[in-house]
Design a protein around this motif. Structure first.
Motif, mmCIF file in Angstrom:
data_model
loop_
_atom_site.group_PDB
_atom_site.id
_atom_site.type_symbol
_atom_site.label_atom_id
_atom_site.label_comp_id
_atom_site.label_asym_id
_atom_site.label_seq_id
_atom_site.Cartn_x
_atom_site.Cartn_y
_atom_site.Cartn_z
ATOM 1 N N SER A 1 3.108 8.377 -3.676
ATOM 2 C CA SER A 1 2.096 8.251 -3.547
ATOM 3 C C SER A 1 0.966 7.595 -4.597
ATOM 4 N N LEU A 2 1.585 7.200 -5.967
ATOM 5 C CA LEU A 2 0.356 6.579 -7.112
ATOM 6 C C LEU A 2 1.226 4.986 -6.530
ATOM 7 N N LEU A 3 2.324 5.606 -6.151
ATOM 8 C CA LEU A 3 2.955 3.943 -6.597
ATOM 9 C C LEU A 3 2.195 3.070 -5.034
ATOM 10 N N SER A 4 2.080 3.905 -4.284
ATOM 11 C CA SER A 4 1.166 3.528 -2.908
ATOM 12 C C SER A 4 0.011 2.930 -3.212
ATOM 13 N N ALA A 5 -0.954 3.500 -4.393
ATOM 14 C CA ALA A 5 -1.708 2.734 -5.034
ATOM 15 C C ALA A 5 -2.149 1.568 -5.687
ATOM 16 N N GLU A 6 -0.456 0.970 -6.411
ATOM 17 C CA GLU A 6 -0.373 0.112 -7.227
ATOM 18 C C GLU A 6 -0.056 -1.205 -5.521
ATOM 19 N N HIS A 7 0.297 -0.481 -4.619
ATOM 20 C CA HIS A 7 0.749 -1.766 -3.495
ATOM 21 C C HIS A 7 2.291 -1.901 -4.078
ATOM 22 N N MET A 8 2.968 -1.134 -4.603
ATOM 23 C CA MET A 8 4.504 -1.229 -4.376
ATOM 24 C C MET A 8 5.569 -0.752 -3.365
ATOM 25 N N ILE A 9 4.708 0.443 -2.894
ATOM 26 C CA ILE A 9 4.692 1.363 -1.881
ATOM 27 C C ILE A 9 3.529 1.413 -0.715
ATOM 28 N N GLU A 10 4.048 1.489 1.008
ATOM 29 C CA GLU A 10 3.251 1.655 1.640
ATOM 30 C C GLU A 10 3.420 3.127 2.538
ATOM 31 N N ARG A 11 2.317 3.894 3.154
ATOM 32 C CA ARG A 11 2.631 5.218 2.989
ATOM 33 C C ARG A 11 1.649 4.581 4.683
ATOM 34 N N ALA A 12 2.616 5.312 5.262
ATOM 35 C CA ALA A 12 2.449 5.237 6.755
ATOM 36 C C ALA A 12 2.201 6.661 7.381
ATOM 37 N N ASP A 13 1.281 6.973 8.282
ATOM 38 C CA ASP A 13 1.323 8.320 8.091
ATOM 39 C C ASP A 13 2.660 8.938 9.277
ATOM 40 N N GLN A 14 2.943 10.012 8.775
ATOM 41 C CA GLN A 14 3.735 10.412 9.849
ATOM 42 C C GLN A 14 5.090 9.816 9.651
ATOM 43 N N ARG A 15 4.652 8.886 9.265
ATOM 44 C CA ARG A 15 6.659 8.565 9.069
ATOM 45 C C ARG A 15 6.545 7.688 7.426
ATOM 46 N N GLY A 16 6.567 9.151 6.643
ATOM 47 C CA GLY A 16 7.146 8.713 5.180
ATOM 48 C C GLY A 16 6.487 7.258 4.803
ATOM 49 N N PHE A 17 7.317 6.989 3.740
ATOM 50 C CA PHE A 17 7.174 5.609 3.011
ATOM 51 C C PHE A 17 7.976 4.558 2.884
ATOM 52 N N ARG A 18 7.571 3.265 2.311
ATOM 53 C CA ARG A 18 8.207 2.319 2.189
ATOM 54 C C ARG A 18 7.865 1.315 1.421
ATOM 55 N N ALA A 19 8.630 0.417 0.609
ATOM 56 C CA ALA A 19 8.623 -0.417 0.237
ATOM 57 C C ALA A 19 7.825 -1.682 0.302
ATOM 58 N N ALA A 20 6.602 -1.940 -0.243
ATOM 59 C CA ALA A 20 5.582 -2.987 0.164
ATOM 60 C C ALA A 20 6.690 -4.234 0.754
ATOM 61 N N GLY A 21 6.186 -5.124 1.603
ATOM 62 C CA GLY A 21 6.916 -5.896 1.961
ATOM 63 C C GLY A 21 7.008 -7.755 0.927
ATOM 64 N N VAL A 22 6.860 -8.199 1.081
ATOM 65 C CA VAL A 22 6.933 -9.629 0.832
ATOM 66 C C VAL A 22 6.286 -10.978 1.670
ATOM 67 N N SER A 23 5.468 -12.247 1.173
ATOM 68 C CA SER A 23 5.613 -12.332 2.419
ATOM 69 C C SER A 23 5.408 -13.986 1.441
ATOM 70 N N ALA A 24 5.548 -15.050 1.457
ATOM 71 C CA ALA A 24 4.904 -16.824 0.865
ATOM 72 C C ALA A 24 3.413 -16.081 0.835
ATOM 73 N N ASP A 25 2.476 -15.865 2.017
ATOM 74 C CA ASP A 25 0.997 -15.926 1.359
ATOM 75 C C ASP A 25 0.351 -14.361 0.859
ATOM 76 N N ASP A 26 1.803 -13.577 0.835
ATOM 77 C CA ASP A 26 0.920 -12.807 -0.468
ATOM 78 C C ASP A 26 0.826 -12.918 -1.390
ATOM 79 N N PHE A 27 2.593 -13.632 -1.379
ATOM 80 C CA PHE A 27 2.832 -14.964 -3.020
ATOM 81 C C PHE A 27 1.414 -15.467 -3.258
ATOM 82 N N SER A 28 1.338 -15.721 -3.012
ATOM 83 C CA SER A 28 0.283 -17.249 -2.901
ATOM 84 C C SER A 28 -1.730 -16.382 -3.195
ATOM 85 N N GLU A 29 -1.265 -15.422 -2.542
ATOM 86 C CA GLU A 29 -2.734 -14.400 -3.142
ATOM 87 C C GLU A 29 -2.566 -14.157 -4.161
ATOM 88 N N LEU A 30 -1.283 -13.326 -4.810
ATOM 89 C CA LEU A 30 -1.087 -12.600 -5.766
ATOM 90 C C LEU A 30 -1.330 -14.048 -7.137
#
Length: 219
Positions: free
Chosen positions: A51-80
């Motif tokens: 839950s703490l890591l989801s606030a840092e965008h390292m982990i994504e939380r999906a209601d009723q479906r648990g957690f997964r690692a945040a995705g990556v993309s060229a567009d997201d990296f450009s924003e970063l």
């Protein structure tokens, strides 16, 4: 990773390291039972850490479906990358205006350590790994900034960038003198030349970004 602390803190740092290093792949579903076995920590502290890591965008939380690692993309990296350049420019300018002799000495020492540390150095052979020394150099540059919130954000952005480098397995930069780039950043900062220091730092990040973006498009 800090030693000691609560079970939640220990789980937080271990899982964070697994995400940043690429041991947990982008979009990979987090298996609580697997982490319990690997970390020897109970499910509740692990869920709290996620839950703490989801606030840092390292982990994504999906209601009723648990957690997964945040995705990556060229567009997201450009924003970063753009965000990191903007934020670190502010932090570096403030550090140059406020840093004293101790800060300058730390820059000299950290740049020297980085210059003599092979990129393939690892802690398993008794030496400090390159990534640790590299991180220290960049954080020392900004350390005289008076805003603890700005420094915390810079630290988070650094680790998010490292995650992209690890995922893309970016380890070499053909026709590029990275050591000289670090030396130029340090020298301009020590001379308190704000414009030159900021330009050297952001160019350094954007040069890496060009290589990384190309790798991401090829993945």
């Amino acid at each position: 990773m800090p030693e000691g602390g609560s079970l939640t803190t220990r789980a937080y740092w271990r899982i964070r390291d697994m995400v940043v290093s690429g041991q947990i792949n982008p979009d990979e579903k987090i298996q609580i039972d697997r982490l319990k076995n690997e970390l020897k920590i109970g499910a509740s502290p692990i869920r709290e850490a996620l839950s703490l890591l989801s606030a840092e965008h390292m982990i994504e939380r999906a209601d009723q479906r648990g957690f997964r690692a945040a995705g990556v993309s060229a567009d997201d990296f450009s924003e970063l990358l753009n965000t990191r350049c903007w934020i670190e420019e502010m932090a570096l300018r403030d550090a140059i205006r406020n840093g004293g002799a101790d800060w300058q000495e730390q820059i000299v020492l950290s740049e020297y350590r980085l210059s003599i540390t092979p990129r393939d150095a690892g802690e398993d052979n008794g030496t400090r790994d390159w990534e640790t020394v590299h991180r220290e150099f960049h954080m020392v540059l900004l350390s005289a900034c008076k805003s603890k919130y700005l420094l915390h954000f810079c630290s988070q952005l650094y680790d998010m960038n490292v995650r992209y480098r690890n995922i893309a397995k970016l380890a070499a930069y053909p026709m590029r003198k990275v050591e000289q780039e670090h030396k130029e950043i340090a020298q301009a900062t020590l001379e308190r030349d704000e414009e030159r220091a900021v330009t050297a730092l952001t160019n350094h990040y954007r040069h890496t970004g060009e290589f990384l973006s190309k790798k991401l498009r090829e993945m």
